[in-house]
Design a protein around this motif. Structure first.
Motif, short mmCIF file in Angstrom:
data_model
loop_
_atom_site.label_atom_id
_atom_site.label_comp_id
_atom_site.label_asym_id
_atom_site.label_seq_id
_atom_site.Cartn_x
_atom_site.Cartn_y
_atom_site.Cartn_z
N PHE A 124 0.81 -1.22 0.00
CA PHE A 124 0.00 0.00 0.00
C PHE A 124 0.84 1.27 0.00
N SER A 125 2.09 1.17 0.41
CA SER A 125 3.00 2.29 0.22
C SER A 125 3.28 2.48 -1.27
N LEU A 126 3.52 1.39 -1.97
CA LEU A 126 3.71 1.45 -3.42
C LEU A 126 2.44 1.90 -4.12
N SER A 127 1.29 1.46 -3.59
CA SER A 127 0.01 1.84 -4.17
C SER A 127 -0.20 3.35 -4.11
N ARG A 128 0.11 3.95 -2.96
CA ARG A 128 -0.07 5.40 -2.81
C ARG A 128 0.84 6.19 -3.76
N GLN A 129 2.00 5.60 -4.09
CA GLN A 129 2.93 6.26 -4.99
C GLN A 129 2.70 5.85 -6.45
N LYS A 130 1.73 4.96 -6.68
CA LYS A 130 1.43 4.43 -8.01
C LYS A 130 2.69 3.84 -8.66
N ILE A 131 3.34 3.00 -7.89
CA ILE A 131 4.50 2.25 -8.39
C ILE A 131 4.09 0.80 -8.55
N GLY A 132 4.28 0.25 -9.73
CA GLY A 132 3.89 -1.13 -10.00
C GLY A 132 4.74 -2.13 -9.24
N ALA A 133 4.11 -3.24 -8.84
CA ALA A 133 4.83 -4.28 -8.10
C ALA A 133 4.16 -5.63 -8.33
N LEU A 134 4.95 -6.68 -8.23
CA LEU A 134 4.45 -8.05 -8.36
C LEU A 134 5.20 -8.93 -7.36
N ILE A 135 4.51 -9.33 -6.30
CA ILE A 135 5.11 -10.12 -5.23
C ILE A 135 4.49 -11.51 -5.22
N VAL A 136 5.30 -12.53 -5.39
CA VAL A 136 4.82 -13.92 -5.45
C VAL A 136 5.25 -14.65 -4.19
N MET A 137 4.29 -15.31 -3.54
CA MET A 137 4.57 -16.07 -2.33
C MET A 137 4.46 -17.56 -2.61
N GLU A 138 5.57 -18.24 -2.53
CA GLU A 138 5.61 -19.69 -2.78
C GLU A 138 4.92 -20.42 -1.65
N ARG A 139 4.20 -21.48 -2.01
CA ARG A 139 3.54 -22.31 -1.00
C ARG A 139 4.01 -23.75 -1.16
N GLU A 140 3.13 -24.68 -1.51
CA GLU A 140 3.50 -26.09 -1.62
C GLU A 140 4.32 -26.37 -2.89
N THR A 141 3.93 -25.76 -4.01
CA THR A 141 4.62 -26.00 -5.27
C THR A 141 5.91 -25.20 -5.33
N GLY A 142 7.03 -25.88 -5.57
CA GLY A 142 8.31 -25.20 -5.66
C GLY A 142 8.41 -24.31 -6.89
N LEU A 143 9.08 -23.18 -6.76
CA LEU A 143 9.21 -22.22 -7.86
C LEU A 143 10.67 -22.03 -8.26
N ASN A 144 11.46 -23.07 -8.16
CA ASN A 144 12.89 -22.94 -8.47
C ASN A 144 13.13 -22.47 -9.90
N GLU A 145 12.33 -22.98 -10.85
CA GLU A 145 12.54 -22.58 -12.24
C GLU A 145 12.24 -21.10 -12.45
N ILE A 146 11.34 -20.55 -11.63
CA ILE A 146 11.05 -19.12 -11.70
C ILE A 146 12.17 -18.33 -11.02
N ILE A 147 12.59 -18.80 -9.88
CA ILE A 147 13.65 -18.11 -9.11
C ILE A 147 14.94 -18.01 -9.93
N GLN A 148 15.23 -19.04 -10.72
CA GLN A 148 16.46 -19.06 -11.51
C GLN A 148 16.48 -18.02 -12.61
N THR A 149 15.32 -17.48 -12.98
CA THR A 149 15.27 -16.45 -14.03
C THR A 149 15.59 -15.07 -13.48
N GLY A 150 15.64 -14.92 -12.16
CA GLY A 150 15.89 -13.61 -11.56
C GLY A 150 17.24 -13.53 -10.88
N THR A 151 17.36 -12.56 -9.98
CA THR A 151 18.59 -12.34 -9.22
C THR A 151 18.38 -12.77 -7.78
N ARG A 152 19.23 -13.64 -7.29
CA ARG A 152 19.14 -14.13 -5.91
C ARG A 152 19.38 -13.00 -4.92
N ILE A 153 18.54 -12.97 -3.87
CA ILE A 153 18.69 -11.95 -2.83
C ILE A 153 18.90 -12.60 -1.47
#
Length: 283
Positions: A124-153
């Motif tokens: 909602f801080s980003l919302s007030r500033q109208k800054i786009g965001a996409l936050i994905v929360m992994e649950r049971e299904t592993g997302l390793n193939e997705i994680i490998q396309t980005g930068t590790r933090i």
């Protein structure tokens, strides 16, 4: 008539159970392919089956031969064409819960609450500033193939870091951020886009990507629009749009916390999630 009566009279408990199981499996399969390209492909297959039977009855030998051979080759073609749907079905079976688990392996209720608090504040801080965001929360299904396309933090979840990652013109702002457990795993990740033809035309790539990852896994995606600041949640291929702070928190609490614990957080005075809700009401 008598044969039908005999069949009905001889139906036992196991026969009824068998029918119910097949009916349930058929229903779940239909729900998996509903409103996807697989639904149209299934209709095409049914038309071919009916045409094959009709050609046999009408003794159209050439047409019957062509259709039969088409159906034989079609079995192999189906495995290729339906690969995304088959994968989705197998993942659905694999996610069936015989033992209830908490969100992303977090057994501590406070850990889940703290993660939701940071995500809600950042969104909602980003919302007030109208800054786009996409936050994905992994649950049971592993997302390793997705994680490998980005930068590790590999960092703890803090609203400051979440906000900073999506600031325009920074290296990692144009992509998805993936959260695993109590840590931010990667940013700048590429997600599959949804093939759903019923998605509103006013929604852009960010929303389609959020829906895409929720279709291929049980992950939950929080999306902030850069056009109007609207906050949405994608889950199981469906999108909840224009959420306020309270609605966002309730959705995340419902899906990310073990059953029966979601309500406890609202009994903790002015700290944690309740503070978020009060801020949301004041917006």
């Amino acid at each position: 008539m008598w044969e039908l009566k005999d069949i009905i009279m001889n139906i036992g408990f196991l026969d009824v159970l068998d029918i119910l199981i097949v009916a349930y499996i058929s229903y779940r399969l239909y729900m998996l392919i509903k409103e996807t390209r697989a639904e149209q492909l299934i209709k095409g297959i049914l038309v071919l089956v009916v045409a094959t039977k009709l050609s046999e009855l009408l003794q159209l030998h050439v047409l019957s031969w062509i259709l039969k051979n088409t159906m034989t080759v079609g079995v192999i073609a189906l495995l290729i064409v339906f690969q995304p749907e088959l994968r989705r079905a197998l993942e659905y079976i694999g996610r069936t819960k015989f033992i209830d688990k908490s969100f992303m392996g977090l057994e501590n209720e406070q850990d889940v609450s703290a993660a939701i608090e940071e995500i809600g504040e950042a969104a909602f801080s980003l919302s007030r500033q109208k800054i786009g965001a996409l936050i994905v929360m992994e649950r049971e299904t592993g997302l390793n193939e997705i994680i490998q396309t980005g930068t590790r933090i590999d960092s703890v979840i803090t609203r400051q870091l979440l906000i900073n990652i999506f600031i325009p013109n920074t290296p990692l702002h144009d992509g998805a951020l993936v959260i695993r457990g109590s840590r931010i795993t990667a940013a700048g990740c590429f997600l599959p886009l949804s093939d759903n033809k019923n998605i509103s035309k006013e929604l852009g790539t960010r929303h389609r990507a959020g829906m895409g990852i929720s279709e291929m896994s049980d992950a939950i995606a929080v999306i902030v629009s850069e056009e109007n600041g609207a906050v949405s949640v994608a889950r199981e291929g469906k999108l909840r749009r224009n959420l306020n702070m309270e609605q966002l928190v309730e959705l995340l609490e419902k899906d990310l916390k073990p059953e029966g614990e979601a309500k406890k957080i609202f009994k903790k005075g002015e700290s944690g999630i309740e503070k978020i809700l009060n801020k949301g009401r004041s917006l």
